[in-house]
Design a protein around this motif. Structure first.
Motif, PDB file in Angstrom:
ATOM      1  N   ASP A   1     -35.508 -17.200  54.015  1.00 20.37           N
ATOM      2  CA  ASP A   1     -34.302 -17.035  54.556  1.00 20.37           C
ATOM      3  C   ASP A   1     -33.082 -17.230  55.047  1.00 20.37           C
ATOM      4  O   ASP A   1     -32.284 -17.185  55.475  1.00 20.37           O
ATOM      5  CB  ASP A   1     -34.966 -15.770  55.501  1.00 20.37           C
ATOM      6  CG  ASP A   1     -35.088 -16.230  56.687  1.00 20.37           C
ATOM      7  OD1 ASP A   1     -36.158 -18.168  56.303  1.00 20.37           O
ATOM      8  OD2 ASP A   1     -34.980 -15.859  57.967  1.00 20.37           O
ATOM      9  N   LEU A   2     -33.109 -19.028  55.039  1.00 20.14           N
ATOM     10  CA  LEU A   2     -32.104 -19.166  56.100  1.00 20.14           C
ATOM     11  C   LEU A   2     -31.107 -19.840  55.220  1.00 20.14           C
ATOM     12  O   LEU A   2     -31.321 -20.143  53.179  1.00 20.14           O
ATOM     13  CB  LEU A   2     -32.552 -20.867  56.016  1.00 20.14           C
ATOM     14  CG  LEU A   2     -33.880 -20.843  56.968  1.00 20.14           C
ATOM     15  CD1 LEU A   2     -34.121 -22.114  57.158  1.00 20.14           C
ATOM     16  CD2 LEU A   2     -33.599 -20.063  58.311  1.00 20.14           C
ATOM     17  N   PRO A   3     -29.864 -19.569  55.287  1.00 16.24           N
ATOM     18  CA  PRO A   3     -28.522 -19.418  54.213  1.00 16.24           C
ATOM     19  C   PRO A   3     -28.262 -20.920  53.692  1.00 16.24           C
ATOM     20  O   PRO A   3     -28.961 -22.343  54.536  1.00 16.24           O
ATOM     21  CB  PRO A   3     -27.508 -19.501  55.336  1.00 16.24           C
ATOM     22  CG  PRO A   3     -27.651 -19.971  56.664  1.00 16.24           C
ATOM     23  CD  PRO A   3     -29.147 -19.270  57.000  1.00 16.24           C
ATOM     24  N   THR A   4     -27.920 -21.144  52.522  1.00 13.78           N
ATOM     25  CA  THR A   4     -27.457 -22.427  52.377  1.00 13.78           C
ATOM     26  C   THR A   4     -26.478 -23.467  52.953  1.00 13.78           C
ATOM     27  O   THR A   4     -25.685 -22.539  53.076  1.00 13.78           O
ATOM     28  CB  THR A   4     -26.924 -22.324  51.168  1.00 13.78           C
ATOM     29  OG1 THR A   4     -28.299 -21.743  49.801  1.00 13.78           O
ATOM     30  CG2 THR A   4     -26.274 -23.693  49.371  1.00 13.78           C
ATOM     31  N   PRO A   5     -26.433 -24.392  53.172  1.00 12.34           N
ATOM     32  CA  PRO A   5     -25.480 -24.967  54.677  1.00 12.34           C
ATOM     33  C   PRO A   5     -24.117 -24.931  53.951  1.00 12.34           C
ATOM     34  O   PRO A   5     -23.855 -25.193  52.624  1.00 12.34           O
ATOM     35  CB  PRO A   5     -25.736 -26.788  54.291  1.00 12.34           C
ATOM     36  CG  PRO A   5     -27.313 -26.578  54.028  1.00 12.34           C
ATOM     37  CD  PRO A   5     -27.818 -25.195  53.356  1.00 12.34           C
TER      38      PRO A   5
END
Length: 405
Positions: free
Chosen positions: A41-45
């Motif tokens: 669920d983490l956004p791409t940097p």
């Protein structure tokens, strides 16, 4: 109508049953906390996204790309292996870009498998490890998943009792779903065995950077001579929170890489060039993006282990990966993992992955994915505590899937 031959070789996709139940519950308005699918669920940097946006504006990048990966991307992967593992790779002959490690495994199976070939595979394991070869006409012989003193004796039994002689051995450490981690000494024993018996090692190292306790997980290619028999698969999906970008790699033995490259050349034109350029920038970065992702999963792991334990479900703390491999609580174990997973959705509004989906020896477990934030994990623990308190004595009314008519 009768199903096609290759489709008949595949079992029902048990995860789909959970997905249907999850969708139905949400349609009724239930707030399902989804710890099932390993979908980060983490956004791409931001820097990686910015590089994609910059490159995509150049119309020259809109044409067909390179199936084996653009040269800069293959060089970046070789540099990463040199920094992280001390392994020297020739980017022209020992590295090929894949559309994620899953595609790489499936196409490697297509490249090397003849009908009836035997492949040694841990059980439980990620489904493509076995079914990539089954779809290619191969036969799977199961091994224990633990990388301990029993593994080599199990390999020896597999060699003695398999006809024809096994073609390949699959490794996956850190493991999905079990989160087990292998040592370099373990890899040394396995490489010696593979070279003695002239079998191929296919190692899935997708979770090499998601570790929490102890030293960073090693690569089997760190073992002297491993390059003679090994191809290793990695992915940027979890390492850089890039699951939808579909970018991975196969590296290792030149002959095997050449076979995979040839098969891929008939099947795809590679990932969209701007994605490959952005992936190159990610691999050439300073490692801070990787450390941030690792830190998030570490904190979520600690919250999950603590809150679930206080809720009455003791989940062993995984040393690596974004998953926990959790024994089904004793009052519910007789149901099996699929029925227990269904109950969690119906009674606790929590979704997990049934262990049976990873192999028959996973049926006493479920896989918990750390893909919700810490607040949601605590909420899941509260729901589970209520469920365990009220439902533990009511399981006699649930008919296990195995005895249904």
């Amino acid at each position: 109508m009768e199903e096609f031959h290759k489709v008949r070789r595949l079992p029902p996709y048990v995860f789909e049953q959970v997905n249907r139940l999850k969708a139905s519950a949400r349609a009724r308005g239930a707030d399902i906390i989804d710890l099932g699918m390993g979908n980060p669920d983490l956004p791409t940097p931001t820097a990686i996204v910015d590089k994609l946006c910059e490159v995509v504006r150049d119309p020259r990048t809109h044409r067909y790309s390179s199936s084996r990966g653009i040269p800069g991307l293959r060089r970046a992967q070789a540099s990463y292996y040199a920094r992280r593992f001390g392994v020297k790779l020739d980017p022209d002959t020992q590295v090929v870009a894949t559309l994620g490690s899953k595609e790489g495994f499936a196409n490697m199976a297509q490249a090397i498998t003849a009908p009836g070939d035997v492949v040694l595979c841990p059980n439980p394991t990620y489904p493509i490890h076995a079914f990539g070869f089954i779809m290619s006409g191969g036969v799977i012989r199961s091994l224990p998943a633990e990388p301990d003193e029993n593994f080599i004796p199990a390999l020896e039994r597999g060699m003695r009792h398999s006809i024809p002689k096994p073609l390949a051995l699959i490794l996956n450490y850190p493991s999905n779903p079990t989160a087990l981690v292998a040592s370099l000494d373990f890899y040394k024993d396995v490489v010696a065995f593979a070279k003695k018996h002239e079998i191929i090692i296919l190692s899935d190292l997708a979770y090499a950077e998601i570790y929490f306790d102890g030293a960073p997980p090693p690569s089997v290619l760190e073992v002297p001579g491993a390059m003679d028999v090994t191809v290793e698969f990695t992915s940027m999906s979890k390492t850089f929170s890039m699951p939808g970008w579909r970018m991975g790699f196969a590296v290792g033995n030149e002959r095997l890489i050449a076979a995979l490259t040839r098969v891929k050349s008939y099947l795809d034109y590679g990932a969209f060039t701007p994605i490959q350029v952005a992936a190159t920038a990610a691999l050439n970065g300073d490692g801070s993006d990787i450390a941030e992702v690792r830190d998030v999963y570490h904190k979520r792991r600690d919250v999950m282990v603590d809150t679930f334990s206080r809720a009455g479900w003791n989940v062993p703390a995984p040393a690596a990966t974004m998953f926990a491999w959790a024994p089904i609580p004793e009052p519910f174990r007789k149901l099996g993992s699929l029925e227990f997973s269904k109950l969690l959705i119906e009674k606790a509004d929590v979704a997990v992955a049934p262990g049976i989906g990873f192999g028959e020896y996973g049926d006493d477990y479920v896989r918990i994915a750390l893909v919700e934030n810490e607040h949601r994990i605590r909420q899941a623990a509260r729901n589970i505590k209520r469920f365990l308190t009220t439902e533990a004595g009511a399981t006699d009314n649930v008919v296990p899937l195995t005895v249904r008519r």
